[in-house]
Design an enzyme around this catalytic site. Structure first.
Site, short mmCIF file in Angstrom:
data_model
loop_
_atom_site.label_atom_id
_atom_site.label_comp_id
_atom_site.label_asym_id
_atom_site.label_seq_id
_atom_site.Cartn_x
_atom_site.Cartn_y
_atom_site.Cartn_z
N GLU A 104 36.83 25.15 95.25
CA GLU A 104 36.01 26.57 95.82
C GLU A 104 34.76 26.58 95.11
OE1 GLU A 104 40.30 27.92 96.48
OE2 GLU A 104 39.10 26.42 94.69
N ALA B 273 41.18 27.11 102.82
CA ALA B 273 41.09 28.19 103.64
C ALA B 273 39.96 27.49 104.82
CB ALA B 273 40.23 29.43 102.95
N GLU C 164 46.78 26.62 96.54
CA GLU C 164 47.18 28.00 96.29
C GLU C 164 48.41 28.17 97.03
OE1 GLU C 164 43.42 30.84 95.32
OE2 GLU C 164 43.33 29.82 97.20
N GLY D 143 42.50 27.04 99.02
CA GLY D 143 43.79 27.56 99.54
C GLY D 143 45.02 26.81 99.66
#
Ligand code: T1G
Length: 703
Positions: free
Chosen positions: A127, A63, A107, A104
């Site tokens: 994270e 992200a 992910e 992310g």
């Protein structure tokens, strides 16, 4: 199609390339473009399978961290729902994971049915390093792929793992022959899947993520690990998310994860850790020096002094494959130094951190010598001899004679005046301070001390080489103690004075460790050595001559030969590493207080916090104002990486902004009044602090 995505159709395959330099951070625009591209491929009957890849070789670093705490973070299409949509596409989706898939980014790959890596691929859910937890399915999909325990360990460690281990765990299905072949082999894999009518998503490897774990696994995990987490929020949220993964159906688990993620995102700790993330990137930038400046080559290094520091410094370079000449005056000192290095490596071999072959390869890069002439072809020479100005100046006079033109001459002094050392040679532009922290082969921080004559390319070269040996370089100007030790002085002074006034070393340290500092100031002084601290203080005695009580307890313990852990007694008593309060020290401080006419009283924890931290912060603001530090965030990095200040508080400057600069100023002014003559002497607010508060500013920056 946005230029953030490259889309092409080839023989029934849709190839979707992410192209947002430098790391394909999944910001709103890239998410939208990716989502559109996948919808297009899903709807196109000509498309039999879809391949996602990084256009520049790197898959995705996750992200966009710059979006956190802003509306963009969950702007449509947000990442969690984008990935859910991907899992609903009824065609095989293959992630070609080049170089890196973090947070992310992993992910995204987990939302694909199949994953191919290359030998250099590294994956991780990092994270937690940002005070967050995976918020786009990582805590729910990874346990279903590799099992709850492996997933928990990977998420809590935040570590990056290599392709082989990822394959072993089942995160990757295949590893391509090489990075160049990744896309071709992903294509071949797609055709295989099409030819065998493989399902869009294979059956979950672990439909019950906690299948072979005892029912109380997570509860016991929490009780066994909670103390080590101190007050950190993120590990606790990760555990709650894993509980959801083990107990709830996927959809509900994803909703639970999202709630926990938003809690983490808005937490003070994550804000602090995101500050630290960008502070580390900022620290590498040198105002006024172009990033394309021609640097000096550093292929050979020399270290003078094979003691604890010299040996540790040498290890950093051989660990990076750079040959080192290690110089000593006497043979036995050299042998001792080389033996110590070999023993350090043998411990790493025992711990499985390196092979015996690697140990020998490292030792082969080390060349012990008693002859300065062997330093003639070194590109960088680092002096690590006894912390005495005259001795260091003598070494530099010798280096002047033997070192080649253009060689960088560095001193590892921890507090002495680099300009006075540079003044002993006719090429002060080649001189710089490289202040390593003990143990030098372990501590990440490196204070890079720029002298008034240091040439820009010498500064830029040492910043670069520091990164190459795995250090976090932070630039400091020349002053007594540079950034870290200069701020340590008022912090330790206050701690000493508080003990004279009635607190105990244990009480002071408990307040500091209560703030999650790795160590209280007295434990730190006992570890570093009361003798070392006494010598540093003695070199700067003039600055405290007006205060008879100044670190008097430390001076007394030094006079009694109590040097801390190494002598089994200091501010504490030690049985091995076991530390306990020493009643004699408490009695000694009472006696000294009497002699110095320092009134004794009971002192509460808040006063200890305020006097130690406010003086630390005040000194940091002062040295920023003087230009010793380039930016407040550099000061945060020094204290986090050199003095055990908790990263989840963001460092002392970030912490000060959290407390409120006006509160710190009024606190200093209060103690200035309350502590009488002593207060007058030391509780002087930094002018920059007064200017910032007067201007209603709460951000620490030069004004
Ligand atoms: N977002 C925004 N910018 C990023 C970024 C990111 N994720 N990663 C790197 N950058 C910028 C960085 O600031 C720098 O910018 C430039 O890229 C190069 O980085 C929902 C919640 C990838 C290993 O934790 O660890 O996904 O300074 O200098 O040494 O679950 O950057 O040039 O202007 O560091 O080669 C999880 C963080 C996010 C990875 C590359 N991801 N990045 O290291 O270069 S949270 C991470 C890194 C998340 C989801 C959650 C490293 C790197 P500038 P660099 P590098």
């Amino acid at each position: 199609m946005s230029d953030l995505i490259h889309y092409r159709l080839e023989e029934g395959l849709a190839l979707i390339g992410l192209d947002r330099a430098p790391v394909n951070a999944l910001g709103q625009a890239l998410r939208a473009a990716l989502s559109d591209a996948c919808e297009r491929a899903a709807a196109d009957p000509r498309v039999m399978a879809i391949i996602l890849y990084g256009e520049r070789g790197l898959f995705s670093a996750g992200a966009d961290i710059t979006e956190f705490g802003t509306d963009a973070s969950f702007a449509e299409p947000d990442l969690p729902s984008t990935l859910v949509r991907l899992t609903e596409i009824h065609k095989p989706l293959i992630a070609a994971v080049g170089k890196l898939a973090l947070g992310g980014g992993l992910e995204l790959a987990l939302a694909c049915g199949y994953r191919v890596g290359e030998p250099g691929t590294r994956v991780g859910l990092s994270e937690i390093n940002l005070g967050l937890l995976p918020g786009a399915g990582g805590t729910q999909r990874l346990p279903r792929l590799i099992g709850a325990e492996s997933a928990l360990n990977l998420i809590l460690s935040g570590e990056q793992i290599g392709a082989e281990r990822a394959l072993l765990l089942g995160i990757l299905d295949r590893i391509a022959t090489g990075a160049e072949q990744l896309l071709d082999e992903a294509r071949a894999y797609a055709f295989e899947l099409i030819s065998c009518s493989a399902p869009a998503r294979p059956a979950e490897a672990w439909p019950q993520p906690a299948e072979d774990l005892p029912d109380d696994f997570l509860a016991r995990y929490r009780s066994e690990h909670e103390s080590r987490w101190k007050s950190r929020l993120a590990p606790r949220l990760v555990l709650s998310a894993l509980e959801a993964a083990c107990l709830l159906p996927l959809e509900e688990g994803l909703a639970r994860e999202l709630t926990l993620f938003k809690q983490a995102e808005s937490s003070r700790q994550s804000k602090a850790l995101r500050h630290v993330f960008f502070a580390e990137r900022e620290a590498a930038r040198i105002p006024g020096i172009e990033s394309n400046l021609q640097l000096r080559k550093v292929e050979k290094v020399a270290v003078i002094g094979a003691g604890t520091m010299g040996g540790g410094i040498a290890m950093n370079f051989v660990n990076a494959g750079i040959p080192v000449a290690l110089l000593e005056l006497k043979g036995e000192a050299l042998d001792r130094g080389l033996m110590q290095i070999r023993q350090n490596y043998e411990i790493s071999v025992k711990r499985g951190k390196m092979t015996a072959k690697q140990l020998e390869q490292r030792m082969e890069l080390l060349y012990g010598t008693l002859d300065y002439a062997d330093l003639a072809d070194a590109d960088l020479v680092i002096e690590a001899v006894f912390e005495k100005l005259e001795i260091k100046q003598q070494v530099f006079r010798t280096l002047e004679e033997v070192c080649k033109p253009g060689a960088i001459l560095a001193t590892n002094t921890s507090s002495l005046d680099v300009d006075q050392i540079a003044a002993t040679v006719s090429r002060p532009q080649d001189v710089i301070g490289l202040h390593f922290f003990s143990p030098a082969n372990v501590m990440r921080l490196l204070e890079v001390v720029r002298g008034k004559a240091t040439a820009p390319d010498v500064l830029a070269t040492t910043m670069k080489i520091a990164k190459r040996i795995g250090k976090l370089p932070v630039i400091s100007g020349v002053c007594f103690g540079f950034i870290g030790n200069r701020m340590l002085e008022p912090y330790a002074r206050e701690a000493h004075r508080l003990v004279l006034e009635g607190a105990t070393p244990a009480q002071v340290d408990a307040v500091l460790t209560g703030l999650d500092l790795n160590m209280g100031v007295f434990s730190m002084l006992d570890l570093a050595g009361i003798d070392v601290n006494f010598l540093i203080r003695s070199a700067n005695r003039a600055a405290s001559a007006h205060d008879e009580s100044y670190c008097r307890l430390g001076d007394e313990l030094y006079a009694m030969g109590r040097y801390g852990q190494k002598s089994g007694r200091g501010f504490y008593l030690y049985q091995g590493r076991n530390r306990q309060e020493d009643d004699e020290v408490v009695a000694l401080s009472a006696r000294l207080a009497g002699e110095l006419h320092v009134p004794r009283r009971s002192i509460d924890d808040q006063e200890i916090h305020d006097r130690c931290l406010f003086m630390l912060i005040n000194e940091g603001i002062q040295l920023l104002d003087e230009g010793i530090a380039l930016r407040a965030s550099d000061i945060d990095l020094v204290w986090i990486n050199g003095y055990g200040f908790p990263a989840h508080l963001g460092g002392p400057m970030h912490y000060a902004e959290h407390l409120g600069l006006d509160k710190i100023l009024s606190g200093i002014q209060h103690h200035r009044r309350a502590l009488g003559e002593y207060g007058e002497m030391w509780f002087r607010p930094a002018p920059l602090l007064e200017r910032l508060v007067a201007a209603g500013r709460n951000r620490i920056e030069r004004l």
